[in-house]
Design a protein around this motif. Structure first.
Motif, PDB file in Angstrom:
ATOM      1  N   GLU A  84       0.618  -1.152  -0.061  1.00  0.00           N
ATOM      2  CA  GLU A  84      -0.002   0.110   0.047  1.00  0.00           C
ATOM      3  C   GLU A  84       0.587   1.365   0.208  1.00  0.00           C
ATOM      4  OE1 GLU A  84      -2.754   0.211   3.219  1.00  0.00           O
ATOM      5  OE2 GLU A  84      -3.233   2.331   2.757  1.00  0.00           O
ATOM      6  N   PHE A  85       1.918   1.338   1.038  1.00  0.00           N
ATOM      7  CA  PHE A  85       2.407   2.828   0.970  1.00  0.00           C
ATOM      8  C   PHE A  85       3.956   2.729   0.356  1.00  0.00           C
ATOM      9  CE2 PHE A  85       0.050   2.544   4.988  1.00  0.00           C
ATOM     10  CZ  PHE A  85      -0.272   3.990   4.931  1.00  0.00           C
ATOM     11  N   ALA A  86       4.773   1.548   0.381  1.00  0.00           N
ATOM     12  CA  ALA A  86       5.854   1.756  -0.366  1.00  0.00           C
ATOM     13  C   ALA A  86       7.088   2.039   0.455  1.00  0.00           C
ATOM     14  CB  ALA A  86       5.964   2.180  -1.834  1.00  0.00           C
ATOM     15  N   VAL A  87       7.055   2.869   1.465  1.00  0.00           N
ATOM     16  CA  VAL A  87       8.106   3.167   2.479  1.00  0.00           C
ATOM     17  C   VAL A  87       7.535   3.080   3.729  1.00  0.00           C
ATOM     18  CG1 VAL A  87       9.716   4.969   3.242  1.00  0.00           C
ATOM     19  CG2 VAL A  87       9.152   4.704   0.871  1.00  0.00           C
ATOM     20  N   LEU A  88       7.982   2.333   4.722  1.00  0.00           N
ATOM     21  CA  LEU A  88       7.792   1.871   5.950  1.00  0.00           C
ATOM     22  C   LEU A  88       8.845   2.511   6.895  1.00  0.00           C
ATOM     23  CD1 LEU A  88       5.523  -1.219   5.847  1.00  0.00           C
ATOM     24  CD2 LEU A  88       4.831   0.922   5.889  1.00  0.00           C
ATOM     25  N   VAL A  89       8.515   3.002   7.839  1.00  0.00           N
ATOM     26  CA  VAL A  89       9.527   3.401   8.932  1.00  0.00           C
ATOM     27  C   VAL A  89       8.906   2.654  10.378  1.00  0.00           C
ATOM     28  CG1 VAL A  89      10.188   5.491  10.345  1.00  0.00           C
ATOM     29  CG2 VAL A  89       9.697   5.826   7.950  1.00  0.00           C
ATOM     30  N   PHE A  90      10.175   2.122  10.730  1.00  0.00           N
ATOM     31  CA  PHE A  90      10.124   1.386  12.188  1.00  0.00           C
ATOM     32  C   PHE A  90      11.093   2.364  13.175  1.00  0.00           C
ATOM     33  CE2 PHE A  90       8.165  -2.606  10.813  1.00  0.00           C
ATOM     34  CZ  PHE A  90       8.339  -2.585   9.487  1.00  0.00           C
ATOM     35  N   ARG A  91      10.409   2.911  14.191  1.00  0.00           N
ATOM     36  CA  ARG A  91      11.355   3.766  15.035  1.00  0.00           C
ATOM     37  C   ARG A  91      11.758   2.799  16.386  1.00  0.00           C
ATOM     38  NH1 ARG A  91      12.622   9.101  12.981  1.00  0.00           N
ATOM     39  NH2 ARG A  91      10.836   9.817  12.104  1.00  0.00           N
ATOM     40  N   ASN A  92      12.950   3.349  16.967  1.00  0.00           N
ATOM     41  CA  ASN A  92      13.434   2.650  18.258  1.00  0.00           C
ATOM     42  C   ASN A  92      13.485   0.960  18.059  1.00  0.00           C
ATOM     43  OD1 ASN A  92      13.228   5.264  19.548  1.00  0.00           O
ATOM     44  ND2 ASN A  92      11.139   4.999  19.524  1.00  0.00           N
ATOM     45  N   GLN A  93      14.539   0.687  17.175  1.00  0.00           N
ATOM     46  CA  GLN A  93      14.603  -0.544  16.966  1.00  0.00           C
ATOM     47  C   GLN A  93      16.031  -0.836  16.921  1.00  0.00           C
ATOM     48  OE1 GLN A  93      11.972  -2.860  16.627  1.00  0.00           O
ATOM     49  NE2 GLN A  93      10.101  -1.405  16.210  1.00  0.00           N
ATOM     50  N   PRO A  94      16.448  -1.093  18.308  1.00  0.00           N
ATOM     51  CA  PRO A  94      17.874  -1.430  18.347  1.00  0.00           C
ATOM     52  C   PRO A  94      18.270  -2.830  18.234  1.00  0.00           C
ATOM     53  CG  PRO A  94      16.757  -1.330  20.486  1.00  0.00           C
ATOM     54  CD  PRO A  94      15.627  -1.119  19.737  1.00  0.00           C
ATOM     55  N   ILE A  95      18.554  -3.286  16.726  1.00  0.00           N
ATOM     56  CA  ILE A  95      18.801  -4.629  16.472  1.00  0.00           C
ATOM     57  C   ILE A  95      20.197  -4.793  16.170  1.00  0.00           C
ATOM     58  CG2 ILE A  95      16.624  -4.863  15.291  1.00  0.00           C
ATOM     59  CD1 ILE A  95      17.625  -4.084  12.768  1.00  0.00           C
ATOM     60  N   THR A  96      20.662  -6.064  16.201  1.00  0.00           N
ATOM     61  CA  THR A  96      21.897  -6.778  15.802  1.00  0.00           C
ATOM     62  C   THR A  96      21.795  -6.792  14.198  1.00  0.00           C
ATOM     63  OG1 THR A  96      21.124  -8.815  16.228  1.00  0.00           O
ATOM     64  CG2 THR A  96      22.434  -7.857  18.145  1.00  0.00           C
ATOM     65  N   ASP A  97      22.965  -7.295  13.730  1.00  0.00           N
ATOM     66  CA  ASP A  97      22.971  -7.605  12.463  1.00  0.00           C
ATOM     67  C   ASP A  97      22.260  -8.854  12.194  1.00  0.00           C
ATOM     68  OD1 ASP A  97      24.589  -5.528  11.938  1.00  0.00           O
ATOM     69  OD2 ASP A  97      26.555  -6.770  11.385  1.00  0.00           O
ATOM     70  N   ALA A  98      22.557 -10.097  13.261  1.00  0.00           N
ATOM     71  CA  ALA A  98      21.702 -11.104  12.952  1.00  0.00           C
ATOM     72  C   ALA A  98      20.013 -11.040  13.158  1.00  0.00           C
ATOM     73  CB  ALA A  98      22.007 -12.086  14.296  1.00  0.00           C
ATOM     74  N   GLN A  99      19.855 -10.085  13.948  1.00  0.00           N
ATOM     75  CA  GLN A  99      18.235  -9.805  13.997  1.00  0.00           C
ATOM     76  C   GLN A  99      17.927  -9.036  12.742  1.00  0.00           C
ATOM     77  OE1 GLN A  99      18.557  -7.589  17.826  1.00  0.00           O
ATOM     78  NE2 GLN A  99      17.998  -9.166  18.969  1.00  0.00           N
ATOM     79  N   GLN A 100      18.398  -8.137  12.206  1.00  0.00           N
ATOM     80  CA  GLN A 100      18.121  -7.629  10.809  1.00  0.00           C
ATOM     81  C   GLN A 100      18.046  -8.725   9.938  1.00  0.00           C
ATOM     82  OE1 GLN A 100      20.511  -4.001   9.801  1.00  0.00           O
ATOM     83  NE2 GLN A 100      19.615  -3.795   7.787  1.00  0.00           N
ATOM     84  N   LEU A 101      18.755  -9.437   9.688  1.00  0.00           N
ATOM     85  CA  LEU A 101      18.974 -10.619   8.766  1.00  0.00           C
ATOM     86  C   LEU A 101      17.730 -11.584   8.780  1.00  0.00           C
ATOM     87  CD1 LEU A 101      23.008 -11.348   8.730  1.00  0.00           C
ATOM     88  CD2 LEU A 101      21.490 -10.631   6.679  1.00  0.00           C
ATOM     89  N   GLU A 102      17.428 -11.702  10.127  1.00  0.00           N
ATOM     90  CA  GLU A 102      16.292 -12.542  10.627  1.00  0.00           C
ATOM     91  C   GLU A 102      15.001 -11.729  10.219  1.00  0.00           C
ATOM     92  OE1 GLU A 102      16.301 -14.459  14.316  1.00  0.00           O
ATOM     93  OE2 GLU A 102      14.160 -15.402  13.899  1.00  0.00           O
ATOM     94  N   PHE A 103      14.797 -10.700  10.569  1.00  0.00           N
ATOM     95  CA  PHE A 103      13.764  -9.815  10.165  1.00  0.00           C
ATOM     96  C   PHE A 103      13.506  -9.826   8.543  1.00  0.00           C
ATOM     97  CE2 PHE A 103      11.819  -5.647   9.228  1.00  0.00           C
ATOM     98  CZ  PHE A 103      10.418  -5.753   9.550  1.00  0.00           C
TER      99      PHE A 103
END
Ligand code: OGA
Ligand code: MN
Length: 295
Positions: A39-58
């Motif tokens: 619907e949008f094409a750009v989504l912002v997620f705030r306050n997400q202190p993630i590690t590389d592994a968590q970014q890859l998993e998401f």
């Protein structure tokens, strides 16, 4: 907390709340984010202190993660800061120091200040990009996004007909050449061979048409080069008018996710380049080429 998306800025940018990117997503959450992207094409997620592994998993929830190999030919195995399934768009070298002014990796990355769509220089261009801000300077640069569906919709009828079947040649050589950065080894040049991309794409989920433009596009098949270049330049100018643009002002631990099939983006320059800007991108590969490639 219930999941929600609120529009921020123009209609194609939304801010998602109620999802913690550090935790595995359930099927409902994945469907919610994908529907939001369509619907949008750009989504912002705030306050997400993630590690590389968590970014890859998401990222893994949304398709196959693209290798960043070839995305920056000046970045070699021995001087990489991040693993190869993450694109390093920071201003840092492998010692976590800000690049020297003449560092070729820095000069190459300046190309991100030109409007582009990620991996449009690959035969199969990217679906989504997910950019996580691990450290950003106080007055660091915005990243701007342009809605290529709205830009397409706003074309006059005759122009829609004109662009409908056009095929462009895209190459990193062209975007970097536009900045006068042409100092590549033969081995690097080998990785920058042009690919073909349709100029008009239809989104598989929402069926909306969009202009598939990027500064990598240097010619149009069967057109004189000069005419193709001015035509593409005019189209980019049209597509990036303020009414089609969302400017994201970064805070640390923001993650911005965008659909490269329906948007272009660029990062702006900033004062205080001696400050660390650590932003890391995972990229989801597209389903396939947008047009037939040359044999
Ligand atoms: C990217 C990019 C923008 C930025 O990650 O694809 O173009 O904000 N970077 O650095
Ligand atoms: Mn990019």
């Amino acid at each position: 907390m219930a999941m929600d998306i609120k529009q921020v800025g123009p209609a194609f940018a939304g801010e998602v709340t109620g999802i913690d990117l550090r935790l595995p997503l359930d099927a409902k959450q994945v469907v919610f984010v994908e529907a939001g992207m369509d619907e949008f094409a750009v989504l912002v997620f705030r306050n997400q202190p993630i590690t590389d592994a968590q970014q890859l998993e998401f990222s893994n929830n949304f398709g196959q993660i693209e290798s960043s190999e070839g995305g920056n030919p000046t970045s070699k195995l021995h001087n990489r800061r991040l693993r190869v399934d993450m694109a390093d768009v920071s201003n840092l070298n492998e010692k976590q120091e800000v690049f020297e002014r003449f560092d070729r990796r820095r000069l190459f990355n300046l190309g991100n200040r030109l409007w582009h769509s990620d991996s449009a220089f690959r035969a199969t261009p990217a679906k989504y990009s997910l950019l996580s801000a691990r450290h950003v300077p106080k007055n660091g640069p915005n990243t701007e996004y342009a809605d290529m569906r709205a830009a397409y919709d706003a074309l006059e009828g005759w122009m829609k007909e004109e662009v409908e079947d056009l095929i462009c040649e895209h190459s990193l050589m062209h975007s970097r050449g536009a900045l006068g950065f042409t100092d590549f080894s033969n081995e690097e040049l080998e990785t920058m061979k042009p690919v073909l991309q349709a100029l008009v794409r239809t989104h598989p989920a929402n069926r909306r048409k969009s202009l598939f433009l990027a500064s990598h596009a240097g010619s149009i098949l069967d057109w004189p080069v000069a005419e193709a270049r001015i035509f593409l330049r005019d189209l980019i100018e049209h597509a990036t008018q303020p009414q089609f643009v969302y400017a994201h002002r970064w805070a640390v631990n923001d993650l911005v996710m965008w659909d490269n099939r329906q948007t272009m983006h660029r990062v702006r320059g900033f004062r205080g380049e001696e400050q660390h800007r650590d932003v890391r991108r995972t990229t989801i590969a597209g389903d396939g080429p947008t047009t037939r490639q040359r044999a």
